[in-house]
Design a protein around this motif. Structure first.
Motif, PDB file in Angstrom:
ATOM      1  N   ARG A   1       0.832  -1.212   0.000  1.00 15.67           N
ATOM      2  CA  ARG A   1       0.000   0.000   0.000  1.00 15.67           C
ATOM      3  C   ARG A   1       0.861   1.254   0.000  1.00 15.67           C
ATOM      4  O   ARG A   1       0.547   2.246  -0.662  1.00 15.67           O
ATOM      5  N   SER A   2       1.948   1.223   0.768  1.00 14.59           N
ATOM      6  CA  SER A   2       2.826   2.385   0.838  1.00 14.59           C
ATOM      7  C   SER A   2       3.462   2.682  -0.522  1.00 14.59           C
ATOM      8  O   SER A   2       3.500   3.838  -0.962  1.00 14.59           O
ATOM      9  N   ARG A   3       3.922   1.621  -1.189  1.00 15.00           N
ATOM     10  CA  ARG A   3       4.526   1.817  -2.510  1.00 15.00           C
ATOM     11  C   ARG A   3       3.505   2.293  -3.529  1.00 15.00           C
ATOM     12  O   ARG A   3       3.795   3.159  -4.362  1.00 15.00           O
TER      13      ARG A   3
ATOM     14  N   SER B   1       0.791   3.967  -2.897  1.00 13.47           N
ATOM     15  CA  SER B   1       0.451   5.349  -2.587  1.00 13.47           C
ATOM     16  C   SER B   1       1.533   6.306  -3.084  1.00 13.47           C
ATOM     17  O   SER B   1       1.241   7.370  -3.645  1.00 13.47           O
ATOM     18  N   MET B   2       2.807   5.925  -2.886  1.00 20.66           N
ATOM     19  CA  MET B   2       3.913   6.766  -3.347  1.00 20.66           C
ATOM     20  C   MET B   2       3.915   6.871  -4.870  1.00 20.66           C
ATOM     21  O   MET B   2       4.107   7.958  -5.433  1.00 20.66           O
ATOM     22  N   GLU B   3       3.677   5.746  -5.541  1.00 18.62           N
ATOM     23  CA  GLU B   3       3.640   5.745  -6.997  1.00 18.62           C
ATOM     24  C   GLU B   3       2.496   6.615  -7.509  1.00 18.62           C
ATOM     25  O   GLU B   3       2.660   7.366  -8.480  1.00 18.62           O
TER      26      GLU B   3
ATOM     27  N   ARG C   1       1.150   9.185  -5.968  1.00 14.78           N
ATOM     28  CA  ARG C   1       1.497  10.593  -5.745  1.00 14.78           C
ATOM     29  C   ARG C   1       2.480  11.099  -6.791  1.00 14.78           C
ATOM     30  O   ARG C   1       2.350  12.224  -7.290  1.00 14.78           O
ATOM     31  N   GLU C   2       3.471  10.258  -7.123  1.00 11.72           N
ATOM     32  CA  GLU C   2       4.452  10.668  -8.125  1.00 11.72           C
ATOM     33  C   GLU C   2       3.804  10.856  -9.487  1.00 11.72           C
ATOM     34  O   GLU C   2       4.087  11.832 -10.191  1.00 11.72           O
ATOM     35  N   ARG C   3       2.937   9.927  -9.849  1.00  7.59           N
ATOM     36  CA  ARG C   3       2.252  10.054 -11.139  1.00  7.59           C
ATOM     37  C   ARG C   3       1.324  11.256 -11.161  1.00  7.59           C
ATOM     38  O   ARG C   3       1.219  11.967 -12.172  1.00  7.59           O
ATOM     39  N   SER C   4       0.642  11.502 -10.046  1.00  9.67           N
ATOM     40  CA  SER C   4      -0.248  12.662  -9.961  1.00  9.67           C
ATOM     41  C   SER C   4       0.541  13.963 -10.077  1.00  9.67           C
ATOM     42  O   SER C   4       0.094  14.923 -10.714  1.00  9.67           O
ATOM     43  N   GLU C   5       1.734  13.971  -9.482  1.00  9.21           N
ATOM     44  CA  GLU C   5       2.575  15.153  -9.564  1.00  9.21           C
ATOM     45  C   GLU C   5       3.036  15.390 -10.999  1.00  9.21           C
ATOM     46  O   GLU C   5       3.076  16.531 -11.469  1.00  9.21           O
TER      47      GLU C   5
END
Length: 392
Positions: A24-26, A28-30, A32-36
């Motif tokens: 889940r953490s990975r 979520s991070m992925e 966020r990065e794609r959204s950015e």
């Protein structure tokens, strides 16, 4: 037996929970990065859609071309070009289209269309573009234009100037959208590129100083390697400064950004020098630890002060403020280095001291101080005795 058979379940459950947590953490991070990345490119997407629609409308409805394929394609190519190179890319696009069309039409008029004709058109278009001294954009556009002429567009018994006109319309529409309708904020472009470069330089200098203080050769080597690999980020920073300047010059809505961009441009030049000096510094820190040279107490803080100066410069550039705190941090680094020099250092330590002084000078210069004043300030911070020794 039944109890024994059930006993592994409590042990498996925590492991499964840990795996799910990491997953889940990975994820979520992925996300966020794609959204950015989407957020960073949303304006470019809007520019491309608007430019393609306008280019098609002008070529099809206003000029009256039946199938103006090159108009929207050219508009999108201009906007997808590396920012900072769009004027050059426009010229290369138009020339490339002209070469591709000329070669394609000449061959089709002479020997017709077909598979082997296409195999002849593309290399000839590429050779013509290379002969004219074009870059990759011109070569690529020449080849792709030849392919379109030979495959998608209707065969004619004469040259087809509408294609060239469509390409010109698309290129000009792309520039109009870029300059007048939806210009990017040049400061945003520069800041997004500057922050990673400055963060790496600041963090690795601080890590080098901390590693020297702790006698940790592994950490020092890792920091040195990361500085060595930081050219990509620094190159992106320099390219962004150039791109921001292009936008600020061409787009009236962004003319107010020219003064802050000038400060970034001047800083980029001296930060490039600072990175090179810092690489030497970090390598010599590793050598100090390898050779077990003496480490005066003030030497690690001197390196850390340089890192803090870079970090402070980032914040002050973002705020558009006078980098006075950056100057103070850099001069603190010079003072600590002078103390270390007078305390006694080995061969590698003397190189580190010299690089601290050079990097401090670069940072003070990046803060907007004239060269003569930089020499005076850094010389005073370093101390007259050390300055005199270096001059001799």
């Amino acid at each position: 037996m039944a109890v024994a058979g059930k006993s592994p379940r409590p042990a498996a459950s925590p492991r499964l929970a840990a795996i799910l947590t990491v997953t889940r953490s990975r994820a979520s991070m992925e996300f966020r990065e794609r959204s950015e990345r989407v957020r960073a490119n949303i304006v470019l997407a809007l520019q491309a859609g608007l430019a393609a629609a306008i280019a098609w409308f002008i070529s099809h409805r206003v000029i009256g071309h039946e199938l103006p394929i090159f108009a929207p394609i050219s508009a999108v190519v201009i906007l997808s070009a590396s920012i900072g190179q769009r004027l050059k890319r426009t010229a290369e696009l138009v020339v490339g289209v002209a070469i591709g069309i000329a070669v394609g039409d000449a061959i089709i008029l002479t020997i017709g269309t077909g598979t082997w004709q296409l195999a002849l058109i593309v290399p000839l278009a590429v050779i013509a573009a290379v002969f004219l001294g074009g870059g990759s954009a011109l070569v690529t556009q020449s080849a792709s234009s030849g392919v379109l002429v030979a495959t998608l567009l209707p065969t004619t018994q004469s040259f087809y100037p509408d294609r060239f006109i469509d390409a010109l319309v698309g290129g000009l529409v792309g520039l109009v959208v870029l300059i007048l309708l939806l210009p990017l904020n040049p400061l945003t472009i520069v800041r997004r590129a500057a922050d990673p470069a400055l963060d790496i330089l600041a963090d690795m200098l601080i890590r080098s100083g901390d590693a020297l203080a702790a006698g940790d050769r592994r950490r020092a080597r890792a920091a040195s390697q990361r500085l060595h690999d930081a050219e990509k980020e620094l190159s992106a920073f320099r390219d962004a400064v150039h791109a921001g300047h292009e936008t600020a010059v061409l787009a009236p809505a962004r003319w107010r950004a020219r003064a802050p961009l000038a400060q970034y441009a001047e800083s980029a030049e001296y930060l490039t020098r600072g990175l090179r000096n810092s690489r030497v510094l970090a390598r010599r820190v590793v050598s100090i630890l390898t050779d077990q040279e003496p480490v005066p107490p003030s030497l690690p803080p001197a390196i850390c002060h340089l890192g803090e100066a870079v970090r402070t410069l980032r914040y002050e550039l973002d705020a558009g403020a006078d980098p006075a705190r950056t100057r103070r941090r850099a001069l603190d680094a010079a003072r600590c280095a002078a103390e270390a020099y007078e305390s006694g250092v080995g061969f590698n330590g003397s190189v580190v001291v010299a690089q601290i002084r050079a990097t401090a000078s670069d940072l003070v210069r990046a803060s907007g101080i004239a060269p003569d004043e930089v020499e005076r300030l850094v010389g005073e911070a370093f101390g007259r005795d050390v300055t005199a020794n270096e001059q001799t």
